[in-house]
Design an enzyme around this catalytic site. Structure first.
Site, PDB file in Angstrom:
ATOM      1  CG  HIS A   1      -2.047  -1.028   1.076  1.00 56.97           C
ATOM      2  ND1 HIS A   1      -3.341  -0.710   0.735  1.00 56.97           N
ATOM      3  CD2 HIS A   1      -2.022  -2.371   1.227  1.00 56.97           C
ATOM      4  CE1 HIS A   1      -4.076  -1.822   0.701  1.00 56.97           C
ATOM      5  NE2 HIS A   1      -3.296  -2.847   0.991  1.00 56.97           N
TER       6      HIS A   1
ATOM      7  CE1 TYR B   1      -0.713  -5.299   7.721  1.00 51.82           C
ATOM      8  CE2 TYR B   1      -1.555  -3.100   8.089  1.00 51.82           C
ATOM      9  CZ  TYR B   1      -1.656  -4.343   7.477  1.00 51.82           C
ATOM     10  OH  TYR B   1      -2.712  -4.598   6.637  1.00 51.82           O
TER      11      TYR B   1
HETATM   12  C1  HEM Z   1      -1.488 -11.774   5.539  1.00 53.49           C
HETATM   13  C2  HEM Z   1      -2.206 -10.682   5.324  1.00 53.49           C
HETATM   14  C3  HEM Z   1      -1.639  -9.292   5.185  1.00 53.49           C
HETATM   15  C4  HEM Z   1      -0.339  -8.864   5.210  1.00 53.49           C
HETATM   16  C5  HEM Z   1       0.927  -9.693   5.380  1.00 53.49           C
HETATM   17  C6  HEM Z   1      -0.370  -7.421   5.028  1.00 53.49           C
HETATM   18  C7  HEM Z   1       0.752  -6.614   5.007  1.00 53.49           C
HETATM   19  C8  HEM Z   1       0.756  -5.239   4.938  1.00 53.49           C
HETATM   20  C9  HEM Z   1       1.905  -4.387   5.097  1.00 53.49           C
HETATM   21  C10 HEM Z   1       3.332  -4.875   5.335  1.00 53.49           C
HETATM   22  C11 HEM Z   1       1.486  -3.095   4.992  1.00 53.49           C
HETATM   23  C12 HEM Z   1       2.348  -1.824   5.103  1.00 53.49           C
HETATM   24  C13 HEM Z   1       2.440  -1.434   6.594  1.00 53.49           C
HETATM   25  C14 HEM Z   1       3.255  -0.178   6.866  1.00 53.49           C
HETATM   26  O1  HEM Z   1       4.392  -0.027   6.362  1.00 53.49           O
HETATM   27  O2  HEM Z   1       2.759   0.679   7.630  1.00 53.49           O
HETATM   28  C15 HEM Z   1       0.064  -3.138   4.740  1.00 53.49           C
HETATM   29  C16 HEM Z   1      -0.736  -2.042   4.561  1.00 53.49           C
HETATM   30  C17 HEM Z   1      -2.116  -2.092   4.435  1.00 53.49           C
HETATM   31  N1  HEM Z   1      -2.928  -3.205   4.479  1.00 53.49           N
HETATM   32 FE1  HEM Z   1      -2.321  -5.088   4.730  1.00 53.49          FE
HETATM   33  N2  HEM Z   1      -1.670  -7.012   4.903  1.00 53.49           N
HETATM   34  C18 HEM Z   1      -2.477  -8.119   4.998  1.00 53.49           C
HETATM   35  C19 HEM Z   1      -3.853  -8.147   4.970  1.00 53.49           C
HETATM   36  C20 HEM Z   1      -4.670  -7.057   4.878  1.00 53.49           C
HETATM   37  C21 HEM Z   1      -6.105  -7.080   5.008  1.00 53.49           C
HETATM   38  C22 HEM Z   1      -6.937  -8.331   5.315  1.00 53.49           C
HETATM   39  C23 HEM Z   1      -6.531  -5.792   4.861  1.00 53.49           C
HETATM   40  C24 HEM Z   1      -7.921  -5.234   4.985  1.00 53.49           C
HETATM   41  C25 HEM Z   1      -8.881  -5.794   5.726  1.00 53.49           C
HETATM   42  C26 HEM Z   1      -5.359  -4.963   4.622  1.00 53.49           C
HETATM   43  C27 HEM Z   1      -5.358  -3.601   4.397  1.00 53.49           C
HETATM   44  C28 HEM Z   1      -4.242  -2.809   4.349  1.00 53.49           C
HETATM   45  C29 HEM Z   1      -4.281  -1.364   4.169  1.00 53.49           C
HETATM   46  C30 HEM Z   1      -5.519  -0.497   3.969  1.00 53.49           C
HETATM   47  C31 HEM Z   1      -2.954  -0.930   4.236  1.00 53.49           C
HETATM   48  C32 HEM Z   1      -2.451   0.514   4.146  1.00 53.49           C
HETATM   49  C33 HEM Z   1      -2.361   1.076   5.554  1.00 53.49           C
HETATM   50  C34 HEM Z   1      -1.812   2.478   5.533  1.00 53.49           C
HETATM   51  O3  HEM Z   1      -2.419   3.337   4.873  1.00 53.49           O
HETATM   52  O4  HEM Z   1      -0.767   2.699   6.168  1.00 53.49           O
HETATM   53  N3  HEM Z   1      -4.250  -5.765   4.649  1.00 53.49           N
HETATM   54  N4  HEM Z   1      -0.365  -4.449   4.716  1.00 53.49           N
END
Ligand code: HEM
Length: 309
Positions: A28, A298
């Site tokens: 993201h 995260y």
């Molecule tokens: C195994 C499942 C998942 C993994 C490994 C994962 C991993 C990640 C990582 C590494 C980030 C960046 C975090 C950062 O640097 O602050 C991220 C951001 C994000 N993820 Fe996931 N994610 C997963 C599942 C999901 C699910 C299920 C959702 C929604 C229900 C989701 C929604 C988001 C959103 C909206 C962001 C952006 C957050 C922001 O604006 O900082 N992710 N994810």
């Protein structure tokens, strides 16, 4: 026996697939900061004692995003869209909601999520993902199909303000009497749900979502209704790829209002780790291995980027 997938492995796979952009999110990466307020309604009180639902406006820092680690992903990409909220309570405690615009997720286990990253990685020879690898991934991971099917039948939104966002996971709401209820939530746009046509997907420029939101908030506040769905005994709590039956009771429990938007660089959302396990008293995670895994991934991604890597 297969070794359990670690968050470190998943973040490393993202870095291999997309490259490393120092100081930036590993997933993201492309996003827009926004701010406003959340008003939670006492209608939620039968289910939760969370101080979110006090009728008082609470300040919100928000971030709208596209998935993946490519900062140039086009705004027309047939991928999910993200909305992350950080709501601040009067006592300084925080509630996060980190959501997508699909009602279900594309993996029931971290292994599926990891294999998806590897399967969709661009082939160095062509610069594009290998269709055979993707076909094999889908055949071996039926839990990825409900989200794939949803994306195939629902084009991306025309703007950030014309999309619903889903909490996806089941959560527990716990009330004053210590009763626990399985729930899901979503945010439904008062501007209405509007999707790009196939033609617009072909001809629109790669960047329009941010500018459109900045222009939209100049016209006035943008609002979403927070809708709660009440689970019934037996509804899955451990699998974010499965929907619940359509006939589950729903009620409106709040309003999100966005009043400003800015590019993310240097803005309030940039440095936040929207860890989905940050929650107020009265809201708790259900037994969902994906939700629990997210927190550690995260932490690794935000730890790296805040350290300058
Ligand atoms: C195994 C499942 C998942 C993994 C490994 C994962 C991993 C990640 C990582 C590494 C980030 C960046 C975090 C950062 O640097 O602050 C991220 C951001 C994000 N993820 Fe996931 N994610 C997963 C599942 C999901 C699910 C299920 C959702 C929604 C229900 C989701 C929604 C988001 C959103 C909206 C962001 C952006 C957050 C922001 O604006 O900082 N992710 N994810």
């Amino acid at each position: 026996a297969e070794q359990a997938v670690t968050a470190e492995q998943v973040v490393t796979a993202m870095e291999r697939a997309f490259g490393v952009h120092p100081g930036e999110r590993r997933n993201h990466i492309k996003g827009t900061c926004a701010a406003g307020e959340f008003v939670g309604l006492p209608s939620a009180r039968d289910y939760t004692r969370s101080p979110l639902f006090s009728s008082k406006p609470l300040p919100v820092v928000a971030r709208f995003s596209l998935p993946g680690g490519n900062p140039k992903i086009p705004d027309t990409a047939r991928t999910p869209r993200g909305l992350a909220l950080q709501i601040r309570l009067p006592d300084g405690s925080l509630q996060h909601m980190t959501m997508l615009n699909t009602p279900v997720f594309g993996a029931a286990t971290p292994q599926t999520f990891l294999n998806a990253i590897v399967a969709k990685q661009p082939d160095p020879a062509t610069g594009k993902p290998d269709p055979d690898k993707i076909k094999r991934f889908r055949a071996n991971h039926p839990d990825s199909l409900p989200q794939t099917d949803f994306l195939a039948s629902h084009n991306p939104p025309v703007s950030w303000s014309n999309s619903s966002y889903f909490g996806i996971h089941a959560f527990k709401f716990i009330n004053d009497a210590h009763q626990s209820t399985l729930v899901r939530w979503r945010f439904v746009p008062q501007d209405g749900e509007k999707r790009l046509s196939d033609d617009e997907i072909d001809r629109l420029p790669p960047d329009f979502l941010e500018q459109k939101l900045i222009e939209r908030v100049r016209l006035g506040p943008v609002r979403w209704d927070m809708i709660l769905t009440i689970g019934q005994p037996g509804d899955p709590e451990d699998n974010p790829t499965l929907s619940w039956p359509e006939d589950r009771e729903t009620l409106k429990i709040g309003t999100l209002t966005i009043t400003s938007a800015t590019p993310q660089k240097g803005a309030a959302c940039e440095k936040i780790n929207f860890d989905p396990l940050v929650m107020t008293d009265g809201i708790a995670p259900a037994n969902d291995p994906i939700l629990l895994f997210r927190s550690s991934a995260y932490a690794i991604s935000s730890g790296k980027r805040l350290g300058g890597d």
